[in-house]
Design an enzyme around this catalytic site. Sequence first.
Site, PDB file in Angstrom:
ATOM      1  N   ASP A 133      -1.329   2.810 -10.453  1.00  0.00           N
ATOM      2  CA  ASP A 133      -0.644   2.731  -9.144  1.00  0.00           C
ATOM      3  C   ASP A 133       0.314   1.538  -9.120  1.00  0.00           C
ATOM      4  OD1 ASP A 133      -3.686   1.730  -7.243  1.00  0.00           O
ATOM      5  OD2 ASP A 133      -2.803   0.934  -9.095  1.00  0.00           O
ATOM      6  N   HIS A 179       4.232   1.834  -8.712  1.00  0.00           N
ATOM      7  CA  HIS A 179       4.782   1.006  -7.622  1.00  0.00           C
ATOM      8  C   HIS A 179       6.007   0.234  -8.103  1.00  0.00           C
ATOM      9  CE1 HIS A 179       4.273  -1.777  -4.029  1.00  0.00           C
ATOM     10  NE2 HIS A 179       4.994  -2.539  -4.839  1.00  0.00           N
ATOM     11  N   GLU A 180       5.841  -0.453  -9.254  1.00  0.00           N
ATOM     12  CA  GLU A 180       6.929  -1.310  -9.749  1.00  0.00           C
ATOM     13  C   GLU A 180       8.150  -0.499 -10.171  1.00  0.00           C
ATOM     14  OE1 GLU A 180       4.534  -4.487  -8.902  1.00  0.00           O
ATOM     15  OE2 GLU A 180       6.680  -4.197  -9.062  1.00  0.00           O
ATOM     16  N   HIS A 219      10.205   0.612  -7.311  1.00  0.00           N
ATOM     17  CA  HIS A 219      11.139  -0.408  -6.815  1.00  0.00           C
ATOM     18  C   HIS A 219      12.501  -0.224  -7.483  1.00  0.00           C
ATOM     19  CE1 HIS A 219       8.891  -2.855  -4.047  1.00  0.00           C
ATOM     20  NE2 HIS A 219       8.003  -3.270  -4.933  1.00  0.00           N
ATOM     21  N   TYR A 259      15.070  -5.963   1.023  1.00  0.00           N
ATOM     22  CA  TYR A 259      13.673  -6.367   0.851  1.00  0.00           C
ATOM     23  C   TYR A 259      13.237  -7.429   1.868  1.00  0.00           C
ATOM     24  CZ  TYR A 259       9.381  -6.711  -1.960  1.00  0.00           C
ATOM     25  OH  TYR A 259       8.091  -6.648  -2.416  1.00  0.00           O
ATOM     26  N   GLU A 314       8.521  -1.300   0.360  1.00  0.00           N
ATOM     27  CA  GLU A 314       7.166  -1.485  -0.169  1.00  0.00           C
ATOM     28  C   GLU A 314       6.333  -0.223  -0.034  1.00  0.00           C
ATOM     29  OE1 GLU A 314       4.878  -3.555  -1.661  1.00  0.00           O
ATOM     30  OE2 GLU A 314       6.809  -4.201  -2.478  1.00  0.00           O
ATOM     31  N   GLU A 331      -6.752  -1.167  -6.721  1.00  0.00           N
ATOM     32  CA  GLU A 331      -8.219  -1.288  -6.705  1.00  0.00           C
ATOM     33  C   GLU A 331      -8.781  -1.667  -8.078  1.00  0.00           C
ATOM     34  OE1 GLU A 331      -6.582   1.467  -6.179  1.00  0.00           O
ATOM     35  OE2 GLU A 331      -7.110   2.736  -7.891  1.00  0.00           O
ATOM     36  N   THR A 354      -9.689  -8.439  -7.491  1.00  0.00           N
ATOM     37  CA  THR A 354     -11.024  -9.046  -7.301  1.00  0.00           C
ATOM     38  C   THR A 354     -12.122  -8.290  -8.068  1.00  0.00           C
ATOM     39  OG1 THR A 354     -11.378  -7.743  -5.303  1.00  0.00           O
ATOM     40  CG2 THR A 354     -10.453  -9.981  -5.039  1.00  0.00           C
ATOM     41  N   ASP A 359       6.120 -13.593   4.072  1.00  0.00           N
ATOM     42  CA  ASP A 359       6.180 -12.379   3.240  1.00  0.00           C
ATOM     43  C   ASP A 359       7.467 -11.602   3.480  1.00  0.00           C
ATOM     44  OD1 ASP A 359       5.316 -10.306   1.488  1.00  0.00           O
ATOM     45  OD2 ASP A 359       4.328  -9.243   3.162  1.00  0.00           O
ATOM     46  N   HIS A 381       4.808  -6.654   2.756  1.00  0.00           N
ATOM     47  CA  HIS A 381       3.541  -6.115   2.228  1.00  0.00           C
ATOM     48  C   HIS A 381       2.511  -5.917   3.332  1.00  0.00           C
ATOM     49  CE1 HIS A 381       5.297  -8.106  -1.383  1.00  0.00           C
ATOM     50  NE2 HIS A 381       4.816  -7.035  -1.985  1.00  0.00           N
TER      51      HIS A 381
HETATM   52  C1  LIG Z   1       0.964  -2.795  -6.103  1.00  0.00           C
HETATM   53  C2  LIG Z   1       1.682  -3.823  -6.904  1.00  0.00           C
HETATM   54  C3  LIG Z   1       2.085  -5.026  -6.093  1.00  0.00           C
HETATM   55  O1  LIG Z   1       1.999  -5.101  -4.895  1.00  0.00           O
HETATM   56  O2  LIG Z   1       2.581  -6.038  -6.884  1.00  0.00           O
HETATM   57  C4  LIG Z   1       2.907  -7.232  -6.284  1.00  0.00           C
HETATM   58  C5  LIG Z   1       2.005  -8.328  -6.349  1.00  0.00           C
HETATM   59  C6  LIG Z   1       0.685  -8.158  -7.030  1.00  0.00           C
HETATM   60  C7  LIG Z   1       2.380  -9.544  -5.781  1.00  0.00           C
HETATM   61  C8  LIG Z   1       3.617  -9.671  -5.148  1.00  0.00           C
HETATM   62  C9  LIG Z   1       4.512  -8.595  -5.067  1.00  0.00           C
HETATM   63  C10 LIG Z   1       4.159  -7.363  -5.609  1.00  0.00           C
HETATM   64  C11 LIG Z   1       5.091  -6.174  -5.493  1.00  0.00           C
HETATM   65  O3  LIG Z   1       5.388  -5.511  -6.510  1.00  0.00           O
HETATM   66  O4  LIG Z   1       5.539  -5.899  -4.353  1.00  0.00           O
HETATM   67 CA   LIG Z   2     -12.061  -5.497  -6.439  1.00  0.00          CA
HETATM   68 CA   LIG Z   3      -5.131   3.418  -6.392  1.00  0.00          CA
HETATM   69 ZN   LIG Z   4       6.212  -4.022  -4.305  1.00  0.00          ZN
END
Ligand SMILES: CCC(=O)Oc1c(C)cccc1C(=O)O
Ligand SMILES: [Ca+2]
Ligand SMILES: [Ca+2]
Ligand SMILES: [Zn+2]
Length: 319
Positions: free
Chosen positions: A140, A144-145, A148, A159, A168, A191, A195, A227, A232
């Site tokens: 995912d 996601h990346e 972008h 952004y 996002e 997920e 963590t 942010d 986000h």
């Molecule tokens: C789902 C991937 C994600 O959100 O990556 C980011 C992280 C871990 C920190 C800051 C920005 C991003 C992003 O790609 O928006």
């Molecule tokens: Ca976790």
């Molecule tokens: Ca997922």
């Molecule tokens: Zn992103």
Amino acid sequence: MDGVNATGTGKSLYSGNVSITTDLVSSVYYLRDNSRGGMYTTNMNNRTTGGSTFTDADNVWGTNTTANVQSAGVDAHYGAQLTWDYYLSSFGRRGIDGNGFRVLSRVHYGNRYNNAFWNGSSMTYGDGDGTTFRPLVSLDVAGHEITHGLTEKTAGLIYSNESGAANESFSDIFGTMVEYSSGTGDYLIGEDIYTPATAGDALRNMSNPAAEGDPDHYSKRYTGTGDNGGVHINSGIQNQVFYLLAQGGTNRTSGQAVTGIGRPKAAAIFYRALTVYLTPSSNFKAVRTATLNAARDLYGASSAEYNATAQAWTACGVQ
Ligand SMILES: CCC(=O)Oc1c(C)cccc1C(=O)O
Ligand SMILES: [Ca+2]
Ligand SMILES: [Ca+2]
Ligand SMILES: [Zn+2]
């Protein structure tokens, strides 16, 4: 140098053992895919500059653990492969620009780096510090990346503030679609990487954004400056719209119900909105209009799909 396409065995961190396309040149295998625009994956060796394409002698890559530096390369390469295949098979799009754009995936970036990002020409993944993040190369996240990049080359959603939150959300939506294309998926974002000591949590939650502290309704949007104006955070509103449109359900804030139309149709509506109608400064209201136009184009103005799209945005407070 054009080598010979080969099918390697990748022992990934998060997707088990997978088939990956590699490139055989003078009896050395490279983590490069000439069948998908020449996409390739490099090892940054925990630095922030340089990097070199992974090579291997027997075309069996990684060990499913971080003990072998190739493992994260397998995940990134596989994620780029699935993302290419998703956009091609779902929408006939060859690469993020529709013209076979050559994607570079860079892994082991920096030292214990808790981030992943698209920098205009490549995806970059840190290894995480092992507490907040494991290596950030899950499906995912890859989807996601790379999305972008697609957004940058189409709507160009700025952004920050609402256009940034929409940006996002499109990345969360299509990162999730790429994850589902592997055969199993969920509406959690990150997920597998987030963590490790805590099960069941995630960076974000599309079915219940509030579970990770994000709004599921426009009335609860973040209006501060953090942010980049909550890109986000307020992404949760559009993520909830997509979830309700795809799966059906009731918004927890408004109590309004939505009739689901299934993931493929919901994704087709959002893809057409992103690539045909949206512009850099589009806000959530404009995304609502764009998805209604897309639903009309694809399914008709009085279709169940059109009505469900309107219902989903209304349920989340965007009229
Ligand atoms: C789902 C991937 C994600 O959100 O990556 C980011 C992280 C871990 C920190 C800051 C920005 C991003 C992003 O790609 O928006
Ligand atoms: Ca976790
Ligand atoms: Ca997922
Ligand atoms: Zn992103």
